[in-house]
Structures are given as C-alpha cells and as structure tokens.
Design an enzyme around this catalytic site. Sequence first.
Site, short mmCIF file in Angstrom:
data_model
loop_
_atom_site.label_atom_id
_atom_site.label_comp_id
_atom_site.label_asym_id
_atom_site.label_seq_id
_atom_site.Cartn_x
_atom_site.Cartn_y
_atom_site.Cartn_z
N GLY A 17 0.92 -0.95 -0.04
CA GLY A 17 0.04 -0.02 0.02
C GLY A 17 0.85 1.15 0.10
O GLY A 17 2.24 1.12 0.01
N SER A 18 0.24 2.33 -0.03
CA SER A 18 0.85 3.45 -0.18
C SER A 18 1.75 3.98 1.22
O SER A 18 3.09 4.27 0.79
CB SER A 18 0.08 5.04 -0.40
OG SER A 18 -0.85 5.07 0.56
N ALA A 84 0.77 -2.04 8.89
CA ALA A 84 -0.12 -1.28 8.24
C ALA A 84 -1.27 -1.82 7.41
O ALA A 84 -2.02 -1.27 6.64
CB ALA A 84 0.73 -0.54 6.89
N SER A 127 -2.39 3.21 12.59
CA SER A 127 -3.89 3.52 12.60
C SER A 127 -4.33 4.59 11.72
O SER A 127 -3.62 4.99 10.72
CB SER A 127 -4.13 3.94 14.20
OG SER A 127 -5.55 3.91 14.20
N LYS A 130 -9.31 8.48 11.50
CA LYS A 130 -10.77 7.94 11.84
C LYS A 130 -10.88 7.33 13.07
O LYS A 130 -12.15 6.87 13.52
CB LYS A 130 -11.36 7.15 10.62
CG LYS A 130 -11.00 7.98 9.30
CD LYS A 130 -12.20 7.92 8.33
CE LYS A 130 -11.85 8.66 7.03
NZ LYS A 130 -10.54 9.45 6.92
#
Length: 171
Positions: A17-18, A84, A127, A130
């Site tokens: 992922g990014s 992540a 995390s 949100k």
Amino acid sequence: MNSILNKKNILITGGSGSIGQALAKKALTDGANLIKIFSNDENSLYETEQEFGKNDKFEYIIGDIRDDNKVKSIIKNIDIVFHAAALKHVDRCEFHPFEAFQTNIVGTNNVIQAAIHEGVKKLIYISTDKAVNPIGVMGASKLLGEKLISAEAFYNSTDTIFASTRFGNVL
C-alpha cells in the site's frame, strides 16, 4: 547511520500500500538488512516488486494477516514490524463489518501474538485519524486495534515495544 532501521530486519504488513511502500523506501534508505513486504493483494505486491526492482534486501510475500500460521512463519528473525495491513475504505467496512473485524482486529491480534512469540523488538501499528471518536465500523475497528496494542504495551512483560501512530488521508 543513527536510524533505528539501520542493519535491522523489517516486516511491513500491508507493505504494497501507499504507507507500506513509503516505509519500505525509508527502510532501504536507512540501511535495513532485510525488508519483508507482506500483502494479500497480489497485483499491488507485483507492482511494488517492479518499482523496487531486483534487490536482495527485499522479500515479497503474499498472504493474509488473518492467517495466524502464515504470520508466525514470516515474522521469524524480524527486529521491527510496521503493521499497516488493514481494511481502510469506510464504505467497504460499513457494508462488510465482519470482514473489517476479521482483518483489523483479529489480524492485528495475530501480528501481536506472533511478535511476542518471536521476540520482535518493536511493533508499530499504523492507525487512522478516523479512530478519533469513531462513528463507523472502520474507525471503530482501527480504534480497537490501537487498544490491543496499548494493552500489550501496558500488560505484556516481554521486551517488545508496542506503539501506535495515526495517519490522516495519504495520497
């Protein structure tokens, strides 16, 4: 080099992922010995491998944090885990709350238990903003992941350091 990553073996769950890719670049720049990129997204894992090219410092592993046996097998000889991997799309988590629970809570617990078992030095949980006063499944599940990390940091008698960090939206 004074980096905590220098000469360390690193595992990045959700590494394709990014955020995972950014962490991998930093680990490479800071002189990590080994960087394991772990993901359940075959295509993203392939694209990540293409981006970094042939480099003996990288190991690309397909699998899922929900599979505790797989997590146990890949965490051997790791110094630092960046966790992540997660379901992060608010709408997907709302429509599939049990999937969010399985990945963001059960999967996180699998990573924690494997890290303890293998004597990992540090586990850093990635995390989300949100998780602050969550009103949805994704934020609530990530907050519970944070609570799992905090509980281990407080109650666990091992030498493993447990920490959480919150990221906002990342391009």
